[in-house]
Design a protein around this motif. Structure first.
Motif, PDB file in Angstrom:
ATOM      1  N   VAL A  71       0.861  -1.186   0.000  1.00  0.00           N
ATOM      2  CA  VAL A  71       0.000   0.000   0.000  1.00  0.00           C
ATOM      3  C   VAL A  71       0.894   1.233   0.000  1.00  0.00           C
ATOM      4  O   VAL A  71       1.824   1.329   0.798  1.00  0.00           O
ATOM      5  CB  VAL A  71      -0.928   0.024   1.230  1.00  0.00           C
ATOM      6  CG1 VAL A  71      -1.684   1.355   1.311  1.00  0.00           C
ATOM      7  CG2 VAL A  71      -1.908  -1.131   1.187  1.00  0.00           C
ATOM      8  N   VAL A  72       0.612   2.166  -0.898  1.00  0.00           N
ATOM      9  CA  VAL A  72       1.361   3.424  -0.954  1.00  0.00           C
ATOM     10  C   VAL A  72       0.382   4.578  -0.730  1.00  0.00           C
ATOM     11  O   VAL A  72      -0.546   4.766  -1.522  1.00  0.00           O
ATOM     12  CB  VAL A  72       2.076   3.617  -2.304  1.00  0.00           C
ATOM     13  CG1 VAL A  72       2.903   4.907  -2.285  1.00  0.00           C
ATOM     14  CG2 VAL A  72       2.958   2.421  -2.625  1.00  0.00           C
ATOM     15  N   SER A  89      -0.232   8.468  -0.667  1.00  0.00           N
ATOM     16  CA  SER A  89       0.350   9.695  -1.228  1.00  0.00           C
ATOM     17  C   SER A  89      -0.732  10.763  -1.273  1.00  0.00           C
ATOM     18  O   SER A  89      -1.894  10.468  -1.578  1.00  0.00           O
ATOM     19  CB  SER A  89       0.886   9.423  -2.641  1.00  0.00           C
ATOM     20  OG  SER A  89       1.294  10.616  -3.259  1.00  0.00           O
ATOM     21  N   PRO A  90      -0.393  12.018  -0.975  1.00  0.00           N
ATOM     22  CA  PRO A  90      -1.422  13.059  -0.895  1.00  0.00           C
ATOM     23  C   PRO A  90      -1.801  13.688  -2.222  1.00  0.00           C
ATOM     24  O   PRO A  90      -2.799  14.393  -2.303  1.00  0.00           O
ATOM     25  CB  PRO A  90      -0.765  14.106   0.010  1.00  0.00           C
ATOM     26  CG  PRO A  90       0.683  14.003  -0.315  1.00  0.00           C
ATOM     27  CD  PRO A  90       0.933  12.541  -0.584  1.00  0.00           C
ATOM     28  N   LEU A  91      -1.016  13.458  -3.265  1.00  0.00           N
ATOM     29  CA  LEU A  91      -1.207  14.179  -4.516  1.00  0.00           C
ATOM     30  C   LEU A  91      -1.653  13.246  -5.631  1.00  0.00           C
ATOM     31  O   LEU A  91      -0.961  12.284  -5.961  1.00  0.00           O
ATOM     32  CB  LEU A  91       0.092  14.875  -4.927  1.00  0.00           C
ATOM     33  CG  LEU A  91       0.679  15.847  -3.895  1.00  0.00           C
ATOM     34  CD1 LEU A  91       2.025  16.365  -4.371  1.00  0.00           C
ATOM     35  CD2 LEU A  91      -0.277  16.997  -3.641  1.00  0.00           C
ATOM     36  N   ILE A  92      -2.804  13.521  -6.221  1.00  0.00           N
ATOM     37  CA  ILE A  92      -3.340  12.688  -7.289  1.00  0.00           C
ATOM     38  C   ILE A  92      -2.402  12.678  -8.491  1.00  0.00           C
ATOM     39  O   ILE A  92      -2.175  11.637  -9.109  1.00  0.00           O
ATOM     40  CB  ILE A  92      -4.750  13.179  -7.684  1.00  0.00           C
ATOM     41  CG1 ILE A  92      -5.737  12.923  -6.531  1.00  0.00           C
ATOM     42  CG2 ILE A  92      -5.232  12.501  -8.953  1.00  0.00           C
ATOM     43  CD1 ILE A  92      -7.130  13.456  -6.775  1.00  0.00           C
ATOM     44  N   ALA A  93      -1.830  13.830  -8.818  1.00  0.00           N
ATOM     45  CA  ALA A  93      -0.926  13.901  -9.965  1.00  0.00           C
ATOM     46  C   ALA A  93       0.302  13.032  -9.746  1.00  0.00           C
ATOM     47  O   ALA A  93       0.777  12.346 -10.664  1.00  0.00           O
ATOM     48  CB  ALA A  93      -0.514  15.345 -10.213  1.00  0.00           C
ATOM     49  N   LEU A  94       0.836  13.047  -8.517  1.00  0.00           N
ATOM     50  CA  LEU A  94       1.999  12.225  -8.201  1.00  0.00           C
ATOM     51  C   LEU A  94       1.650  10.744  -8.263  1.00  0.00           C
ATOM     52  O   LEU A  94       2.424   9.926  -8.789  1.00  0.00           O
ATOM     53  CB  LEU A  94       2.527  12.586  -6.812  1.00  0.00           C
ATOM     54  CG  LEU A  94       3.741  11.803  -6.310  1.00  0.00           C
ATOM     55  CD1 LEU A  94       4.927  12.013  -7.238  1.00  0.00           C
ATOM     56  CD2 LEU A  94       4.097  12.242  -4.894  1.00  0.00           C
ATOM     57  N   GLN A  95       0.502  10.366  -7.749  1.00  0.00           N
ATOM     58  CA  GLN A  95       0.061   8.974  -7.824  1.00  0.00           C
ATOM     59  C   GLN A  95      -0.012   8.504  -9.273  1.00  0.00           C
ATOM     60  O   GLN A  95       0.469   7.421  -9.619  1.00  0.00           O
ATOM     61  CB  GLN A  95      -1.316   8.822  -7.177  1.00  0.00           C
ATOM     62  CG  GLN A  95      -1.343   8.977  -5.677  1.00  0.00           C
ATOM     63  CD  GLN A  95      -2.758   8.834  -5.147  1.00  0.00           C
ATOM     64  OE1 GLN A  95      -3.730   9.117  -5.846  1.00  0.00           O
ATOM     65  NE2 GLN A  95      -2.876   8.397  -3.912  1.00  0.00           N
ATOM     66  N   VAL A 117      -6.492   4.431  -6.326  1.00  0.00           N
ATOM     67  CA  VAL A 117      -7.871   4.711  -5.915  1.00  0.00           C
ATOM     68  C   VAL A 117      -7.877   6.060  -5.222  1.00  0.00           C
ATOM     69  O   VAL A 117      -7.255   6.228  -4.170  1.00  0.00           O
ATOM     70  CB  VAL A 117      -8.421   3.624  -4.976  1.00  0.00           C
ATOM     71  CG1 VAL A 117      -9.787   4.042  -4.439  1.00  0.00           C
ATOM     72  CG2 VAL A 117      -8.533   2.284  -5.698  1.00  0.00           C
ATOM     73  N   ASN A 118      -8.540   7.026  -5.844  1.00  0.00           N
ATOM     74  CA  ASN A 118      -8.693   8.346  -5.245  1.00  0.00           C
ATOM     75  C   ASN A 118     -10.046   8.917  -5.647  1.00  0.00           C
ATOM     76  O   ASN A 118     -10.875   8.211  -6.233  1.00  0.00           O
ATOM     77  CB  ASN A 118      -7.533   9.264  -5.643  1.00  0.00           C
ATOM     78  CG  ASN A 118      -7.358   9.373  -7.155  1.00  0.00           C
ATOM     79  OD1 ASN A 118      -8.326   9.520  -7.893  1.00  0.00           O
ATOM     80  ND2 ASN A 118      -6.120   9.282  -7.619  1.00  0.00           N
ATOM     81  N   LEU A 126      -0.934  -0.739  -4.570  1.00  0.00           N
ATOM     82  CA  LEU A 126      -2.189  -0.002  -4.537  1.00  0.00           C
ATOM     83  C   LEU A 126      -1.912   1.371  -3.948  1.00  0.00           C
ATOM     84  O   LEU A 126      -1.458   1.492  -2.809  1.00  0.00           O
ATOM     85  CB  LEU A 126      -3.235  -0.733  -3.704  1.00  0.00           C
ATOM     86  CG  LEU A 126      -4.591  -0.018  -3.584  1.00  0.00           C
ATOM     87  CD1 LEU A 126      -5.268   0.070  -4.956  1.00  0.00           C
ATOM     88  CD2 LEU A 126      -5.500  -0.734  -2.589  1.00  0.00           C
ATOM     89  N   PHE A 127      -2.180   2.413  -4.722  1.00  0.00           N
ATOM     90  CA  PHE A 127      -1.957   3.786  -4.294  1.00  0.00           C
ATOM     91  C   PHE A 127      -3.262   4.372  -3.772  1.00  0.00           C
ATOM     92  O   PHE A 127      -4.292   4.325  -4.462  1.00  0.00           O
ATOM     93  CB  PHE A 127      -1.436   4.635  -5.454  1.00  0.00           C
ATOM     94  CG  PHE A 127      -0.020   4.342  -5.835  1.00  0.00           C
ATOM     95  CD1 PHE A 127       1.009   5.197  -5.463  1.00  0.00           C
ATOM     96  CD2 PHE A 127       0.308   3.204  -6.554  1.00  0.00           C
ATOM     97  CE1 PHE A 127       2.329   4.937  -5.802  1.00  0.00           C
ATOM     98  CE2 PHE A 127       1.620   2.927  -6.907  1.00  0.00           C
ATOM     99  CZ  PHE A 127       2.629   3.802  -6.519  1.00  0.00           C
ATOM    100  N   LEU A 128      -3.216   4.939  -2.578  1.00  0.00           N
ATOM    101  CA  LEU A 128      -4.388   5.527  -1.939  1.00  0.00           C
ATOM    102  C   LEU A 128      -4.050   6.913  -1.406  1.00  0.00           C
ATOM    103  O   LEU A 128      -2.919   7.158  -0.986  1.00  0.00           O
ATOM    104  CB  LEU A 128      -4.860   4.662  -0.770  1.00  0.00           C
ATOM    105  CG  LEU A 128      -5.299   3.232  -1.060  1.00  0.00           C
ATOM    106  CD1 LEU A 128      -5.489   2.468   0.247  1.00  0.00           C
ATOM    107  CD2 LEU A 128      -6.604   3.234  -1.854  1.00  0.00           C
ATOM    108  N   THR A 129      -5.026   7.797  -1.409  1.00  0.00           N
ATOM    109  CA  THR A 129      -4.884   9.046  -0.669  1.00  0.00           C
ATOM    110  C   THR A 129      -5.272   8.767   0.782  1.00  0.00           C
ATOM    111  O   THR A 129      -6.023   7.814   1.056  1.00  0.00           O
ATOM    112  CB  THR A 129      -5.801  10.140  -1.235  1.00  0.00           C
ATOM    113  OG1 THR A 129      -7.161   9.668  -1.204  1.00  0.00           O
ATOM    114  CG2 THR A 129      -5.407  10.502  -2.653  1.00  0.00           C
TER     115      THR A 129
END
Length: 306
Positions: free
Chosen positions: A78-79, A81-87, A105-106, A129-132
């Motif tokens: 699980v990663v 990250s606060p930024l959608i663009a970075l994800q 998933v954002n 899996l990238f999540l905010t």
């Protein structure tokens, strides 16, 4: 004494084997011929099963610190990250290599894509899996993530958890509870900016256990910092427009407000610079093609809020 010696030898052999496996993955999966100072130490600590806080400057390859061990160590990752663009950028990078698959998933993810991502993650068909943090705060998403049994929990831009930090995000304060709810998988926190107070707060709030803290220098001789004083707003704007017009492209201009972003982008466009404004007030369907175009060298300049 003999038993201790044998145990030490065995542990040393395991560490060397893990290091060799990491180098092989770095080379064959990601195309890295060598690992940089800081990367090597942090990756070795992760492979040794330690919680890790890595504080390294932007551009030093922090993403490799979680990407390489994630492929070596069994179990999904699980990663946060606060930024959608970075994800989006990180997922696209991972999808170009043989790293086990990645999804995000954002708030911009469609319901069907979200369902497929969680199904693949739970079935073991997806490594990353990238999540905010906002998504992970939802009970149903936390439960679905828990069912997948992640072995590594990565907190990117970890300084956002600290009230000492310049990018404080209240949603990050719940990550410690989420980590415990997931059964406390191994935690890796990454940031480019964290003094001693912020480092201590990151470790405490995430509930990191006996973490290895890797801090590397921030001297960046390729970066020039300077300040200029102007008598009027008009003089400052004219100087900025000239500098951007002359500068090598592509580039990013950061401004304090959405209004300034739009005004400066328009002024640059009038000078023939292929520029656009980019800020949080834009809908996802507006931002996505602009970001894609910039990454594909279709635009020269982004004028963005920080």
């Amino acid at each position: 004494m003999a038993r201790k010696s044998n145990s030490a030898n065995r542990d040393g052999a395991l560490r060397r084997a893990s290091h060799r496996a990491a180098l092989e993955v770095a080379r064959e999966r990601f195309g890295y011929h060598t690992l940089r100072p800081g990367q090597r130490e942090a990756i070795d600590f992760v492979l040794a099963g330690r919680d890790v806080l890595a504080v390294m400057p932007t551009g030093s390859g922090k993403s490799a610190i979680y990407q390489i061990p994630a492929v070596v160590v069994p179990g999904p990752t699980v990663v946060v990250s606060p930024l959608i663009a970075l994800q989006k950028d990180q997922v696209e990078t991972l999808l170009q290599v043989d790293a086990g698959g990645a999804a995000v998933v954002n708030s911009a993810t469609r319901a069907e894509e979200k369902r497929e991502a969680f199904e693949d993650f739970e079935d073991g068909d997806l490594e990353f899996l990238f999540l905010t943090p906002e998504q992970l705060a939802k009970p149903e998403i936390l439960e679905t993530t828990r069912a997948a049994g992640p072995s590594l929990f990565v907190v990117d831009e970890a300084h956002c958890i600290s009230e000492w930090g310049h990018d404080f995000r209240p949603e990050y304060l719940k990550l410690g509870e989420a980590i415990e709810a997931l059964g406390h998988p191994q935690v890796l926190a990454l940031t480019a900016t964290a003094g001693p107070e912020v480092r201590n707060e990151i470790v405490s709030r995430l509930g990191m256990r006996d973490p290895a803290v890797v801090v590397r220098g921030f001297d960046r001789p390729n970066i020039h910092l300077a300040a200029e004083t102007f008598q009027s707003e008009a003089d400052k704007l004219e100087a900025l427009l000239r500098r951007v017009d002359w500068a090598d492209k592509p580039g990013i201009v950061y401004v304090a407000s959405r209004k300034h972003a739009q005004e400066i982008a328009a002024a640059l466009s009038e000078r023939g610079v292929n520029a656009f404004a980019y800020h949080g007030g834009m809908a996802a369907k507006e931002r996505a093609p602009l970001q894609d175009g910039f990454m594909a060298d279709e635009f020269d300049v982004i004028v963005a809020t920080s």
